[in-house]
Write a protein that holds these residues in place. Structure first.
Motif, PDB file in Angstrom:
ATOM      1  N   THR A  91     131.251  24.249  56.307  1.00 43.53           N
ATOM      2  CA  THR A  91     130.685  23.178  55.506  1.00 43.53           C
ATOM      3  C   THR A  91     130.297  22.045  56.442  1.00 43.53           C
ATOM      4  N   GLU A  92     129.088  21.531  56.258  1.00 43.10           N
ATOM      5  CA  GLU A  92     128.618  20.431  57.101  1.00 43.10           C
ATOM      6  C   GLU A  92     128.670  19.128  56.326  1.00 43.10           C
ATOM      7  N   VAL A  93     129.144  18.088  56.998  1.00 41.37           N
ATOM      8  CA  VAL A  93     129.171  16.746  56.426  1.00 41.37           C
ATOM      9  C   VAL A  93     128.305  15.862  57.317  1.00 41.37           C
ATOM     10  N   SER A  94     127.362  15.152  56.694  1.00 41.71           N
ATOM     11  CA  SER A  94     126.453  14.276  57.439  1.00 41.71           C
ATOM     12  C   SER A  94     126.361  12.927  56.740  1.00 41.71           C
ATOM     13  N   ALA A  95     126.302  11.879  57.526  1.00 41.88           N
ATOM     14  CA  ALA A  95     126.126  10.524  56.989  1.00 41.88           C
ATOM     15  C   ALA A  95     124.920   9.887  57.660  1.00 41.88           C
ATOM     16  N   ILE A  96     124.197   9.104  56.901  1.00 38.31           N
ATOM     17  CA  ILE A  96     123.059   8.375  57.431  1.00 38.31           C
ATOM     18  C   ILE A  96     123.517   7.417  58.534  1.00 38.31           C
ATOM     19  N   ASP A  97     122.713   7.286  59.561  1.00 41.51           N
ATOM     20  CA  ASP A  97     122.963   6.273  60.583  1.00 41.51           C
ATOM     21  C   ASP A  97     122.193   5.026  60.154  1.00 41.51           C
ATOM     22  N   PRO A  98     122.888   4.002  59.654  1.00 45.26           N
ATOM     23  CA  PRO A  98     122.191   2.818  59.167  1.00 45.26           C
ATOM     24  C   PRO A  98     121.383   2.089  60.239  1.00 45.26           C
ATOM     25  N   VAL A  99     121.766   2.234  61.490  1.00 47.59           N
ATOM     26  CA  VAL A  99     120.996   1.597  62.562  1.00 47.59           C
ATOM     27  C   VAL A  99     119.593   2.204  62.590  1.00 47.59           C
TER      28      VAL A  99
END
Length: 128
Positions: A91-99
């Motif tokens: 399972t892959e978990v990804s979060a946006i890079d706000p920068v």
């Protein structure tokens, strides 16, 4: 520049979702929206898709600071975190890079705030 922080986990989807929520909470984020892409695509266009969940993560204090700096930054909130099944059982978990997402806005204060949020999201993903 990459636009996400990602980690591949050797756990089932539901376990990854639980761990992701816990990791986000440790960094001061709550999940304020949840979009089940698999169910939505099936209901709206009749297609089968892998398990794919978009969690809208928000750190209220940091969101408030960003909104004070830039009135329209709400169009980029909350910070999306994706949990998705892989073909290999992981399972892959990804979060946006706000920068990366805030580069379109010419506001130095907002860029500093985005770095703070990015550090917290990166810590959450790294801890999984």
């Amino acid at each position: 520049m990459t636009y996400v922080f990602s980690k591949s986990l050797n756990v089932a989807f539901d376990e990854a979702v639980t761990r992701t929520r816990e990791a986000l909470a440790k960094e001061g984020f709550g999940v304020i929206t949840e979009i089940d892409i698999q169910k939505t695509l099936k209901a709206k266009i009749g297609v089968d898709f892998r398990r794919y969940l978009i969690l809208g993560a928000c750190n209220p204090g940091l969101a408030y600071e960003a909104l004070k700096l830039e009135a329209n930054v709400g169009t980029m909130l909350p910070c999306n975190v994706v949990v998705q099944e892989g073909d290999d059982g992981r399972t892959e978990v990804s979060a946006i890079d706000p920068v990366a997402s805030m580069q379109a806005i010419d506001n130095a204060g907002l860029k500093d705030a985005a770095r703070t949020v990015a550090d917290k999201l990166h810590a959450a993903i790294s801890s999984l």
